[in-house]
Scaffold this motif. Structure first.
Motif, mmCIF file in Angstrom:
data_model
loop_
_atom_site.group_PDB
_atom_site.id
_atom_site.type_symbol
_atom_site.label_atom_id
_atom_site.label_comp_id
_atom_site.label_asym_id
_atom_site.label_seq_id
_atom_site.Cartn_x
_atom_site.Cartn_y
_atom_site.Cartn_z
ATOM 1 N N SER A 199 0.855 -1.185 0.000
ATOM 2 C CA SER A 199 0.000 0.000 0.000
ATOM 3 C C SER A 199 0.887 1.231 0.000
ATOM 4 O O SER A 199 1.807 1.343 0.815
ATOM 5 N N ILE A 200 0.604 2.164 -0.910
ATOM 6 C CA ILE A 200 1.368 3.406 -1.014
ATOM 7 C C ILE A 200 0.441 4.545 -0.614
ATOM 8 O O ILE A 200 -0.442 4.944 -1.374
ATOM 9 N N TYR A 201 0.636 5.072 0.580
ATOM 10 C CA TYR A 201 -0.193 6.162 1.076
ATOM 11 C C TYR A 201 0.525 7.505 1.053
ATOM 12 O O TYR A 201 -0.123 8.547 1.097
ATOM 13 N N GLY A 202 1.850 7.502 1.015
ATOM 14 C CA GLY A 202 2.620 8.741 1.039
ATOM 15 C C GLY A 202 2.504 9.486 -0.271
ATOM 16 O O GLY A 202 2.951 9.006 -1.323
ATOM 17 N N ALA A 203 1.896 10.668 -0.263
ATOM 18 C CA ALA A 203 1.683 11.437 -1.486
ATOM 19 C C ALA A 203 3.000 11.684 -2.212
ATOM 20 O O ALA A 203 4.029 11.957 -1.598
ATOM 21 N N ASP A 204 2.965 11.553 -3.544
ATOM 22 C CA ASP A 204 4.114 11.785 -4.427
ATOM 23 C C ASP A 204 5.210 10.735 -4.286
ATOM 24 O O ASP A 204 6.315 10.916 -4.807
ATOM 25 N N SER A 205 4.946 9.627 -3.621
ATOM 26 C CA SER A 205 5.918 8.535 -3.554
ATOM 27 C C SER A 205 5.999 7.815 -4.900
ATOM 28 O O SER A 205 5.058 7.838 -5.703
ATOM 29 N N VAL A 206 7.141 7.144 -5.126
ATOM 30 C CA VAL A 206 7.380 6.403 -6.364
ATOM 31 C C VAL A 206 7.811 4.986 -6.013
ATOM 32 O O VAL A 206 8.684 4.789 -5.155
ATOM 33 N N VAL A 207 7.207 4.006 -6.685
ATOM 34 C CA VAL A 207 7.621 2.608 -6.574
ATOM 35 C C VAL A 207 7.954 2.140 -7.988
ATOM 36 O O VAL A 207 7.125 2.230 -8.893
ATOM 37 N N GLU A 208 9.175 1.620 -8.172
ATOM 38 C CA GLU A 208 9.639 1.345 -9.523
ATOM 39 C C GLU A 208 10.418 0.031 -9.602
ATOM 40 O O GLU A 208 11.329 -0.219 -8.813
ATOM 41 N N GLY A 209 10.039 -0.808 -10.588
ATOM 42 C CA GLY A 209 10.862 -1.940 -10.994
ATOM 43 C C GLY A 209 10.665 -3.233 -10.244
ATOM 44 O O GLY A 209 11.556 -4.086 -10.263
ATOM 45 N N PHE A 210 9.498 -3.446 -9.621
ATOM 46 C CA PHE A 210 9.268 -4.641 -8.813
ATOM 47 C C PHE A 210 8.344 -5.640 -9.509
ATOM 48 O O PHE A 210 7.545 -5.274 -10.373
ATOM 49 N N THR A 211 8.457 -6.895 -9.095
ATOM 50 C CA THR A 211 7.410 -7.884 -9.335
ATOM 51 C C THR A 211 6.625 -8.025 -8.043
ATOM 52 O O THR A 211 7.211 -8.260 -6.980
#
Length: 208
Positions: free
Chosen positions: A105-117
């Motif tokens: 879960s990504i709740y932090g505004a403007d966060s980035v998650v990149e390159g995962f399975t």
């Protein structure tokens, strides 16, 4: 007064620069034998992703080495932090929820998650794979084999963006096997493959 104002501006610029340059990098490697907080080098890298998130401050970047990161509780970027969470090799850092919990879960505004399975997440409610919150970005991820009552793979509840991802083989018992835009969400899906998802009721691929 003019001199005082100039000093004040200079001091403000200095403080602004000091604040902007204070961001740190945290490291995660599931195979590391010597993890130590605050995980500021590969030699002291955390062996699980949540530990590095917990140590990070808003603005930090977290680099994750290839490997399978098996979890029993979902990974969360909290609303109090804006973080960049990045795999060092595209889709080779695998978050495996083992069918025990939602994956992320990504709740932090403007966060980035990149390159995962992101795989094998499960929720009896919404969001088996990944919840995308306000203004967050998910990039270059494979979201696969997740299950939920609704929103098997990706669940939007804000204005986030999912781009350059593959969303496949996710399942929903009721609504939206692949992607669910919830409650008038203004999220966007850009340049993604959405395929082979299944719902027992409505919207196998994408549901609004």
């Amino acid at each position: 007064m003019r001199a005082f104002r100039n000093v004040g501006v200079a001091g403000f610029l200095f403080l602004s620069f000091a604040c902007s340059s204070s961001a740190a990098t945290r490291y995660v490697n599931v195979s590391n034998a010597t993890p130590a907080a605050p995980h500021a080098s590969w030699g002291s890298a955390a062996t699980d992703i949540q530990s590095a998130i917990n140590e990070a401050a808003s603005g930090d970047e977290i680099l994750v080495a290839p490997g399978v990161y098996r979890i029993t509780e979902f990974i969360e970027i909290p609303s109090s932090k804006t973080l960049t969470l990045r795999s060092t090799l595209s889709r080779e850092a695998v978050i495996d929820a083992q069918g025990l919990c939602p994956a992320m879960s990504i709740y932090g505004a403007d966060s980035v998650v990149e390159g995962f399975t992101i795989r094998n997440g499960f929720s009896a409610d919404y969001a088996g794979g990944i919840t995308v919150g306000p203004a967050c970005t998910v990039r270059d991820c494979l979201v696969t084999s997740n299950r939920a009552y609704s929103g098997g793979g990706v669940y939007f509840y804000g204005s986030g963006v999912v781009e350059g991802c593959t969303i496949q083989s996710n399942v929903a018992a009721d609504w939206a096997g692949g992607v669910l835009f919830y409650n008038h969400s203004r999220g966007r899906v850009v340049r993604c493959f959405i395929r082979d998802n299944l719902s027992s009721n409505y919207a196998g691929g994408v549901g609004w």
